[in-house]
Design a protein around this motif. Structure first.
Motif, short mmCIF file in Angstrom:
data_model
loop_
_atom_site.label_atom_id
_atom_site.label_comp_id
_atom_site.label_asym_id
_atom_site.label_seq_id
_atom_site.Cartn_x
_atom_site.Cartn_y
_atom_site.Cartn_z
N PHE A 191 0.81 4.11 -2.79
CA PHE A 191 0.57 5.51 -2.44
C PHE A 191 1.66 6.40 -3.03
N ARG A 192 2.91 5.97 -2.92
CA ARG A 192 4.02 6.76 -3.48
C ARG A 192 3.88 6.91 -4.99
N GLU A 193 3.51 5.83 -5.66
CA GLU A 193 3.33 5.89 -7.12
C GLU A 193 2.17 6.81 -7.48
N LEU A 217 -2.93 15.26 1.06
CA LEU A 217 -2.18 14.01 0.97
C LEU A 217 -1.84 13.46 2.35
N TRP A 248 -5.45 5.24 2.86
CA TRP A 248 -5.14 4.74 1.52
C TRP A 248 -5.60 3.31 1.27
N ASP A 289 0.83 -1.21 0.00
CA ASP A 289 0.00 0.00 0.00
C ASP A 289 0.86 1.26 0.00
N GLU A 290 1.94 1.20 0.76
CA GLU A 290 2.82 2.37 0.83
C GLU A 290 3.45 2.65 -0.54
N GLU A 291 3.86 1.61 -1.23
CA GLU A 291 4.44 1.79 -2.57
C GLU A 291 3.38 2.30 -3.55
N VAL A 324 1.05 9.41 -5.74
CA VAL A 324 1.46 10.80 -5.51
C VAL A 324 2.39 11.26 -6.63
N ALA A 325 3.34 10.42 -7.01
CA ALA A 325 4.28 10.80 -8.07
C ALA A 325 3.56 11.05 -9.39
N SER A 326 2.57 10.23 -9.71
CA SER A 326 1.89 10.38 -11.00
C SER A 326 0.82 11.46 -10.98
N TYR A 365 -3.11 9.64 3.35
CA TYR A 365 -2.17 8.55 3.62
C TYR A 365 -2.71 7.47 4.55
#
Length: 196
Positions: free
Chosen positions: A9-11, A42, A49, A5-7, A13-15, A46
């Motif tokens: 979420f990072r993807e 955000l 998510w 889930d953390e990964e 946010v980045a996109s 978090y």
């Protein structure tokens, strides 16, 4: 939060960060407030998510509401930088697209907040009336009526700013072709200018 889930979420946010920043800026009209609104949204997103079915819509809703909240805070009215005292002088840019974008943005800021919010959600983000109603917490009928009023106000502001909106050119010469959605052909042209 699980590592998967953390990964994710990072993807996300980045996109989606550029689109969320644009949504916040178009909503509140200030890049600094827009950055704060996105960061606050955000931070609240978090911990939720892993439980969301439609994270994109949820994030857009949170950013939109956070941008509105940023402009309502008491410090917003009291605390101003020295640069705010310097009047902004609108200067024509030799690039037609930039000039048009500035005039469209100026016209959009002349539309009342509620109507502007509906126009941004419907035409800038491409939401349906029902999705926009979910984001705003109102009925779809309210969104449709605010769309019609907002389009009329936007057209008037565009005309006052020297932007000619020709609905007939958008619909192959039929002036009534966009009547089902409030005659939004000219607004699609205007929102295309904002995307450039």
């Amino acid at each position: 939060m699980r590592p998967d889930d953390e990964e994710a979420f990072r993807e996300f946010v980045a996109s989606r960060m550029p689109a969320l920043r644009k949504l916040a800026f178009v909503t509140c009209g200030d890049w600094h407030a827009a950055e704060d609104a996105v960061a606050n949204a955000l931070a609240k997103l978090y911990p939720r998510w892993g439980r969301l079915e439609r994270p994109e819509l949820y994030a857009q809703t949170m950013v939109f509401r956070a941008a509105i909240d940023e402009t309502r805070r008491p410090w917003w009215r009291r605390e101003r930088s020295a640069g705010d005292r310097i009047p902004e002088v609108a200067q024509a840019d030799p690039a037609a697209a930039t000039d048009e974008r500035l005039r469209v943005r100026s016209a959009l800021l002349a539309v009342p907040k509620g109507q502007r919010a509906v126009l941004v959600l419907r035409f800038y983000l491409g939401m349906t009336a029902e999705d926009a109603a979910d984001v705003l917490g109102v009925r779809a009928a309210t969104v449709r009526s605010q769309t019609a009023r907002g389009l009329a106000n936007l057209r008037a502001a565009l005309a006052a700013g020297g932007v000619v909106v020709d609905d007939t050119a958008e619909h192959g010469g039929r002036a009534d072709a966009g009547a089902g959605d409030g005659g939004s052909g000219g607004v699609r042209v205007a929102t295309t200018a904002l995307h450039r």
